[in-house]
Scaffold this active site. Structure first.
Site, PDB file in Angstrom:
ATOM      1  N   GLU A 161       2.258   4.533   4.476  1.00 37.19           N
ATOM      2  CA  GLU A 161       1.790   3.344   5.094  1.00 37.19           C
ATOM      3  C   GLU A 161       1.320   2.113   3.875  1.00 37.19           C
ATOM      4  OE1 GLU A 161       0.635   5.925   5.568  1.00 37.19           O
ATOM      5  OE2 GLU A 161       0.094   6.728   7.538  1.00 37.19           O
ATOM      6  N   SER A 162       1.506   0.892   4.235  1.00 37.99           N
ATOM      7  CA  SER A 162       1.617   0.004   3.074  1.00 37.99           C
ATOM      8  C   SER A 162       0.136  -0.529   2.605  1.00 37.99           C
ATOM      9  CB  SER A 162       2.332  -1.425   3.736  1.00 37.99           C
ATOM     10  OG  SER A 162       1.662  -1.814   4.886  1.00 37.99           O
TER      11      SER A 162
END
Length: 414
Positions: free
Chosen positions: A175-176
């Site tokens: 996840e960014s």
């Protein structure tokens, strides 16, 4: 393999739990080939049921062993060492529940410092599980992340060397937002230990991401155009408080990465969850070949933003792998096929994919499109919707551009 007509016919047969006389009378209504196909299906079902029973027995045995590890022969709690062994296994399955177990058993203190030391030691823990825990947004997890980073010594260390050590101590989550938090904390701590190298920690953050991207462009075999040192220098102009970083620093980073790529932390192959467990979607599709343009039936599995295809649904290794990063999807019309769609990239670039040849050699795909068709319009719509939900942009590039724009805006740079 049964024809489409025979397959649909077989699906209409009564359940296998019916009387044998009814089953026999129903079977006689089908051709010999259909009866053979039905017999084969029943045999496969019986074999699968046996395999399921065997797996259930193995799971029960493992559960019993784990339960027995909690106590000694006299019923008293086991030693701290045994409890820790159980806790590590639980942590690798579910980091949150595993840590709760060890805190309840009082083999760990409920402090960020103690948990961070446990993760930093990493004994018996998968680096994927460590990354999952450190990436959680809860306040306690974030304090653990800070203490975890502070267990590293980056003083008088070049940025590339510090990144190598940091990224080896756990596996970055996908996840960014989690990656962003981790890299921001890293940059802040690096600047604390190396005063005067960067004007701000934000400058260190941007250069760290640029370095990770450089590693990809120089060493990923799917990247066609390799970044040059001048392009790398140009990319990082004005990031140091609106000033340029020393040219010799950027050249040194470029040469270091070019000579040796980052070794990303990977687990030892004892992952508890298989790569294709609980996929987003799976099923039979027809895929067009690249050289001869013929259509062949393949078993497709969509999972974790990657599209895999197999020669058989029983194969353990995929024939081909198509990462969906930056990939787009659209309708495609073929004179001989209906319900078609294709995967492609903008600017007619080659899709990043690979496949296994007959001799076992893995080669990079050389196609600008991957064309697939389904049996019905409904299947086509469902597959296209599922694939669209799994496509993504490169998180490093997006976050880097956003951070640079934000910093330039606040500094007045246009």
């Amino acid at each position: 393999m049964p024809t489409e007509r025979s397959t649909s016919s077989l699906l209409s047969i009564q359940s296998y739990g019916g009387r044998s006389s009814s089953r026999a009378s129903t079977t006689t209504n089908y051709s010999q080939s259909e009866q053979d196909a039905l017999r084969e299906i029943r045999q496969e079902k019986a074999a699968l049921l046996l395999e399921i029973r065997s797996l259930k027995d193995e799971i029960a045995d493992c559960s019993w062993i784990i339960e027995r590890l909690d106590v000694d022969e006299d019923g008293k709690p086991n030693s701290e060492r045994q409890i820790m062994a159980i806790g590590r296994k639980k942590f690798n399955l579910d980091p949150k529940k595993g840590l709760e177990y060890m805190l309840e058993q009082k083999v760990l203190q409920h402090t960020p410092e103690d948990v961070a030391k446990f993760l930093f030691a990493g004994e018996g823990l998968t680096k994927t599980a460590i990354g999952i825990y450190l990436g959680e947004p809860d306040a306690f997890n974030q304090k653990v992340l800070e203490d975890f980073i502070r267990l590293h010594d980056f003083s008088n260390t070049k940025l590339v060397s510090a990144l190598r050590v940091f990224l080896w101590s756990f596996r970055l989550p996908g996840e960014s937002q989690k990656i962003d938090r981790m890299m921001e904390k890293f940059a802040q701590y690096y600047c604390e230990q190396n005063e005067g190298v960067f004007a701000t920690s934000d400058s260190c953050y941007v250069l760290s991401y640029a370095t990770i991207m450089l590693n990809t462009t120089l060493h990923n075999r799917n990247v066609k155009d390799r970044q040059t040192v001048e392009q790398f220098i140009k990319m990082n102009r004005g990031i140091n408080g609106s000033e340029d970083l020393p040219r010799e620093m950027l050249v040194d980073i470029f040469d270091d990465i070019k000579a040796q790529q980052f070794k990303i932390a990977e687990d030892d192959g004892n992952d508890l969850l298989p790569a294709f467990e609980d996929p987003d979607r799976q099923g039979w599709l027809y895929k067009q070949g690249g050289k001869y343009k013929s259509w062949k039936q393949r078993w497709f599995v969509l999972n974790d933003n990657v599209l895999y295809y197999f020669v058989s649904d029983k194969d353990k290794e995929p024939k081909g792998i198509i990462p969906l990063e930056n990939t787009q999807i659209r309708d495609f019309e073929d004179r001989n096929r209906q319900h078609c769609f294709e995967l492609y990239l903008d600017n007619n670039e080659m899709v990043k994919a690979c496949k296994t040849q007959k001799d076992g050699k893995v080669i990079t795909g050389r196609h600008t499109t991957y064309r697939v068709c389904t049996n019905t319009p409904g299947e086509k719509e469902e597959w296209m919707r599922a694939i669209r939900s799994c496509t993504s942009d490169n998180p490093f590039l997006g976050m880097l551009q956003a951070r640079k724009k934000q910093r330039f805006y606040h500094s007045g740079v246009q």
